[in-house]
Design a protein around this motif. Structure first.
Motif, PDB file in Angstrom:
ATOM      1  N   UNK A 139      -5.963  25.442 -24.772  1.00 30.54           N
ATOM      2  CA  UNK A 139      -5.911  24.188 -24.024  1.00 30.54           C
ATOM      3  C   UNK A 139      -4.510  23.577 -24.078  1.00 30.54           C
ATOM      4  N   UNK A 140      -3.856  23.567 -22.926  1.00 25.57           N
ATOM      5  CA  UNK A 140      -2.516  22.977 -22.802  1.00 25.57           C
ATOM      6  C   UNK A 140      -2.606  21.850 -21.781  1.00 25.57           C
ATOM      7  N   UNK A 141      -2.190  20.671 -22.168  1.00 24.48           N
ATOM      8  CA  UNK A 141      -2.221  19.538 -21.243  1.00 24.48           C
ATOM      9  C   UNK A 141      -0.885  19.417 -20.527  1.00 24.48           C
ATOM     10  N   UNK A 142      -0.908  19.642 -19.232  1.00 19.20           N
ATOM     11  CA  UNK A 142       0.274  19.455 -18.394  1.00 19.20           C
ATOM     12  C   UNK A 142      -0.114  18.591 -17.206  1.00 19.20           C
ATOM     13  N   UNK A 143       0.866  18.163 -16.463  1.00 19.62           N
ATOM     14  CA  UNK A 143       0.583  17.320 -15.304  1.00 19.62           C
ATOM     15  C   UNK A 143      -0.051  18.110 -14.168  1.00 19.62           C
ATOM     16  N   UNK A 159     -10.758  14.561 -17.386  1.00 12.75           N
ATOM     17  CA  UNK A 159     -11.934  14.856 -18.214  1.00 12.75           C
ATOM     18  C   UNK A 159     -11.797  16.173 -18.965  1.00 12.75           C
ATOM     19  N   UNK A 160     -10.978  17.078 -18.458  1.00 15.55           N
ATOM     20  CA  UNK A 160     -10.760  18.356 -19.144  1.00 15.55           C
ATOM     21  C   UNK A 160     -10.221  18.120 -20.551  1.00 15.55           C
ATOM     22  N   UNK A 161      -9.378  17.085 -20.691  1.00 11.51           N
ATOM     23  CA  UNK A 161      -8.719  16.811 -21.969  1.00 11.51           C
ATOM     24  C   UNK A 161      -9.313  15.610 -22.702  1.00 11.51           C
ATOM     25  N   UNK A 165      -7.583  14.948 -29.206  1.00  5.99           N
ATOM     26  CA  UNK A 165      -6.470  14.126 -29.678  1.00  5.99           C
ATOM     27  C   UNK A 165      -5.105  14.773 -29.466  1.00  5.99           C
ATOM     28  N   UNK A 166      -5.014  16.055 -29.756  1.00  9.95           N
ATOM     29  CA  UNK A 166      -3.716  16.714 -29.633  1.00  9.95           C
ATOM     30  C   UNK A 166      -3.854  18.096 -28.988  1.00  9.95           C
ATOM     31  N   UNK A 203     -15.410  28.508 -27.589  1.00 12.72           N
ATOM     32  CA  UNK A 203     -16.658  27.760 -27.466  1.00 12.72           C
ATOM     33  C   UNK A 203     -16.702  26.513 -28.351  1.00 12.72           C
ATOM     34  N   UNK A 204     -15.614  26.228 -29.095  1.00  8.00           N
ATOM     35  CA  UNK A 204     -15.614  25.079 -30.005  1.00  8.00           C
ATOM     36  C   UNK A 204     -14.373  24.243 -29.794  1.00  8.00           C
ATOM     37  N   UNK A 205     -14.541  23.128 -29.092  1.00  6.88           N
ATOM     38  CA  UNK A 205     -13.457  22.194 -28.832  1.00  6.88           C
ATOM     39  C   UNK A 205     -13.892  20.815 -29.324  1.00  6.88           C
ATOM     40  N   UNK A 206     -13.164  20.281 -30.284  1.00  9.14           N
ATOM     41  CA  UNK A 206     -13.525  18.992 -30.858  1.00  9.14           C
ATOM     42  C   UNK A 206     -13.037  17.859 -29.952  1.00  9.14           C
ATOM     43  N   UNK A 207     -13.957  16.989 -29.591  1.00  9.02           N
ATOM     44  CA  UNK A 207     -13.638  15.812 -28.774  1.00  9.02           C
ATOM     45  C   UNK A 207     -14.087  14.570 -29.527  1.00  9.02           C
ATOM     46  N   UNK A 208     -13.224  13.612 -29.664  1.00  2.12           N
ATOM     47  CA  UNK A 208     -13.560  12.371 -30.351  1.00  2.12           C
ATOM     48  C   UNK A 208     -13.830  11.282 -29.315  1.00  2.12           C
TER      49      UNK A 208
END
Length: 209
Positions: A139-143, A159-161, A165-166, A203-208
């Protein structure tokens, strides 16, 4: 042009899947003195449809850019890299080329193909002292990436991100690429998987919340 002003790079506009554009790019590089390293980062995803609802044009675009385009650029520059004697090819792919997921069929197909092509290339070019590296980010957050994939829907892209947190940044990936292509040439970092700590597995992405 902005990047060129910042770095001194020479910009050449090209569609990597078009033969004439590729030939123009190679000519421009040769005129500039050639290269010893090729970094293939062109690619992308379109759509998040399940296979039952797949849009042919999205799949064709993903295969054309990620697979055929990478092949054409690599094929065109291999003679130059071989002649250099210490050539490097780095393909930026994705963990989507290792693990499939719902709604990712087309992108999975493209990145699995690019992953397979990279492995074949490594076997074929070792005798020419061309090292072949694959960097596979999670998972890379870009514009651009999610926004482009989801047809410009900014809310859906965010919503993807959401809650992560990071996520990785483009700078994180660039740092890894820089390291991989500048270590001593006898060192080949074959497969590099990069994920944020929050993404322990596909299959495991932590979302707070």
């Amino acid at each position: 042009e902005t990047l060129a002003a910042e770095t001194g790079a020479v910009p050449v506009s090209a569609d990597i899947a078009e033969d004439d554009d590729v030939a123009h790019l190679v000519g421009a590089v040769e005129a500039g003195g050639g290269i010893d390293t090729l970094v293939n980062i062109a690619g992308g995803a379109r759509g998040a449809d399940w296979v039952a609802d797949a849009k042919t044009e999205d799949w064709e675009w993903m295969l054309r850019v990620n697979v055929v385009g990478t092949m054409k650029i690599t094929r065109a520059f291999l003679p130059m890299l071989r002649a250099n004697g210490h050539g490097t090819v780095l393909n930026l792919t994705s963990v989507a080329g290792l693990v499939s997921y719902e709604g990712g069929g087309g992108y999975n197909a493209a990145k699995f193909a690019e992953h397979g092509m990279t492995r074949a290339l490594r076997l074929e070019e070792a005798e020419h002292n061309v090292r072949v590296i694959e960097v596979m980010p999670g998972l890379v957050k870009t514009e651009e990436f999610a926004l482009s994939r989801l047809g410009g829907d900014a809310a859906a892209a965010e919503r993807v991100y959401e809650g992560v947190e990071e996520p990785l940044s483009a700078e994180d990936v660039a740092d890894v690429i820089r390291y991989a292509v500048t270590v001593p040439h006898h060192v080949n970092l074959d497969d590099i998987v990069i994920r944020p700590v929050a993404q322990a597995a596909a299959h495991k992405l932590l979302r707070k919340r």
